[in-house]
Scaffold this motif. Structure first.
Motif, PDB file in Angstrom:
ATOM      1  N   PRO A   1      25.044 -93.537  22.173  1.00  0.00           N
ATOM      2  CA  PRO A   1      23.604 -93.645  21.954  1.00  0.00           C
ATOM      3  C   PRO A   1      23.267 -93.809  20.476  1.00  0.00           C
ATOM      4  O   PRO A   1      23.976 -93.313  19.616  1.00  0.00           O
ATOM      5  CB  PRO A   1      23.068 -92.314  22.484  1.00  0.00           C
ATOM      6  N   SER A   2      22.197 -94.506  20.217  1.00  0.00           N
ATOM      7  CA  SER A   2      21.829 -94.839  18.854  1.00  0.00           C
ATOM      8  C   SER A   2      21.267 -93.639  18.113  1.00  0.00           C
ATOM      9  O   SER A   2      20.432 -92.897  18.629  1.00  0.00           O
ATOM     10  CB  SER A   2      20.782 -95.955  18.874  1.00  0.00           C
ATOM     11  N   LEU A   3      21.709 -93.479  16.888  1.00  0.00           N
ATOM     12  CA  LEU A   3      21.144 -92.453  16.022  1.00  0.00           C
ATOM     13  C   LEU A   3      19.644 -92.659  15.851  1.00  0.00           C
ATOM     14  O   LEU A   3      18.877 -91.700  15.752  1.00  0.00           O
ATOM     15  CB  LEU A   3      21.841 -92.504  14.661  1.00  0.00           C
TER      16      LEU A   3
ATOM     17  N   ASP B   1      17.534 -93.364  17.896  1.00  0.00           N
ATOM     18  CA  ASP B   1      16.757 -92.942  19.061  1.00  0.00           C
ATOM     19  C   ASP B   1      16.857 -91.441  19.357  1.00  0.00           C
ATOM     20  O   ASP B   1      16.270 -90.970  20.325  1.00  0.00           O
ATOM     21  CB  ASP B   1      17.209 -93.727  20.300  1.00  0.00           C
ATOM     22  N   LEU B   2      17.578 -90.700  18.532  1.00  0.00           N
ATOM     23  CA  LEU B   2      17.748 -89.274  18.801  1.00  0.00           C
ATOM     24  C   LEU B   2      16.471 -88.486  18.542  1.00  0.00           C
ATOM     25  O   LEU B   2      16.147 -87.550  19.267  1.00  0.00           O
ATOM     26  CB  LEU B   2      18.888 -88.701  17.947  1.00  0.00           C
ATOM     27  N   ALA B   3      15.763 -88.830  17.496  1.00  0.00           N
ATOM     28  CA  ALA B   3      14.531 -88.131  17.123  1.00  0.00           C
ATOM     29  C   ALA B   3      13.764 -89.040  16.183  1.00  0.00           C
ATOM     30  O   ALA B   3      14.361 -89.903  15.527  1.00  0.00           O
ATOM     31  CB  ALA B   3      14.834 -86.793  16.443  1.00  0.00           C
TER      32      ALA B   3
ATOM     33  N   PRO C   1      17.530 -82.811  16.129  1.00  0.00           N
ATOM     34  CA  PRO C   1      18.955 -82.555  16.323  1.00  0.00           C
ATOM     35  C   PRO C   1      19.875 -83.335  15.394  1.00  0.00           C
ATOM     36  O   PRO C   1      20.999 -82.894  15.124  1.00  0.00           O
ATOM     37  CB  PRO C   1      19.190 -82.975  17.776  1.00  0.00           C
ATOM     38  N   ALA C   2      19.438 -84.497  14.912  1.00  0.00           N
ATOM     39  CA  ALA C   2      20.268 -85.297  14.009  1.00  0.00           C
ATOM     40  C   ALA C   2      19.981 -84.858  12.578  1.00  0.00           C
ATOM     41  O   ALA C   2      18.829 -84.834  12.144  1.00  0.00           O
ATOM     42  CB  ALA C   2      19.975 -86.776  14.185  1.00  0.00           C
TER      43      ALA C   2
ATOM     44  N   GLU D   1      24.935 -78.194  19.215  1.00  0.00           N
ATOM     45  CA  GLU D   1      23.773 -78.952  19.668  1.00  0.00           C
ATOM     46  C   GLU D   1      23.220 -79.864  18.573  1.00  0.00           C
ATOM     47  O   GLU D   1      22.378 -80.716  18.836  1.00  0.00           O
ATOM     48  CB  GLU D   1      22.679 -78.011  20.172  1.00  0.00           C
TER      49      GLU D   1
ATOM     50  N   VAL E   1      23.641 -82.907  15.799  1.00  0.00           N
ATOM     51  CA  VAL E   1      24.425 -84.118  15.526  1.00  0.00           C
ATOM     52  C   VAL E   1      24.447 -84.246  14.011  1.00  0.00           C
ATOM     53  O   VAL E   1      23.519 -84.776  13.404  1.00  0.00           O
ATOM     54  CB  VAL E   1      23.793 -85.359  16.184  1.00  0.00           C
TER      55      VAL E   1
ATOM     56  N   CYS F   1      13.573 -94.748  13.491  1.00  0.00           N
ATOM     57  CA  CYS F   1      13.290 -93.400  13.016  1.00  0.00           C
ATOM     58  C   CYS F   1      13.111 -93.480  11.509  1.00  0.00           C
ATOM     59  O   CYS F   1      13.331 -94.531  10.904  1.00  0.00           O
ATOM     60  CB  CYS F   1      14.412 -92.426  13.387  1.00  0.00           C
TER      61      CYS F   1
END
Length: 210
Positions: A5-7, A9-11, A38-39, A62, A64, A176
């Protein structure tokens, strides 16, 4: 960055962390994660950074955790050995790009011009850091890149604040934004992790401007 999954799109917000004391890494990471971010990018600007990355990777599963200010192949090796799950650079060279590809972890090479972005697109890289965002033209410049470079997606970083983050996130080519506004120096100095958690929650709730 090249894998899912793309960084991006994490937050909506990627905290950019500079730590002088690795002992602060775990409580800081827990506060950011609890706030919904989380990233976490820990920059390699201090000697404490590798130990800080290792501590977060070991104690905060939890999160990244990644490494920022990656400047060359040696930094790539150091970051990955410490447990970094992604790499971010302020710019890029062929040697750095080759090392980041070989690392096996996602990466965001930095660009500030259309030509730099085009060179990465030629090399198959579609996700990039736009740095220094405000100084390099801000939202107006990024908006102008969307039509001619539709495959490029960006994480703008540098000078972004809580006041304009939503303006960046409204752009179609922004996934992001990176920033430090949820990490005020006085809160870090006081180790006020609850304040950091609250600011992280506010950042995580940022939505694109309408």
């Amino acid at each position: 960055m090249t894998s899912a999954p793309s960084l991006l799109d994490l937050a909506p917000v990627l905290p950019v962390v500079v730590l002088e004391d690795a002992a602060d890494a775990v409580p800081l990471a827990r506060a950011l994660v609890a706030g919904g971010l989380p990233a976490i990018e820990i920059t390699l600007r201090t000697g404490a950074a590798p130990e800080a990355i290792r501590a977060v990777a070991d104690a905060v599963p939890e999160a990244v955790v990644g490494a920022g200010t990656v400047l060359g192949p040696r930094d790539v090796e150091t970051a990955v050995a410490a447990g970094a799950r992604f790499l971010v650079s302020p710019g890029w060279t062929d040697a750095l790009l080759e090392a980041m590809r070989a690392s096996g972890v996602p990466f965001l090479p930095g660009v500030s011009t259309a030509s730099e972005a085009m060179a990465l697109l030629e090399r198959g890289v579609t996700e990039m850091k736009f740095f220094p965002a405000r100084a390099a033209g801000g939202t107006g410049y990024l908006k102008s890149l969307a039509s001619p470079l539709p495959r490029a997606r960006f994480c703008p970083t540098g000078g972004i604040t809580a006041d304009d983050a939503a303006d960046y996130l409204a752009l179609p080519n922004v996934g992001c934004v990176g920033g430090t506004w949820m990490l005020p120096a006085d809160a870090l100095a006081a180790r006020d992790w609850e304040r950091v958690r609250g600011l992280a929650a506010e950042a995580a709730a940022v939505r694109p401007a309408r």
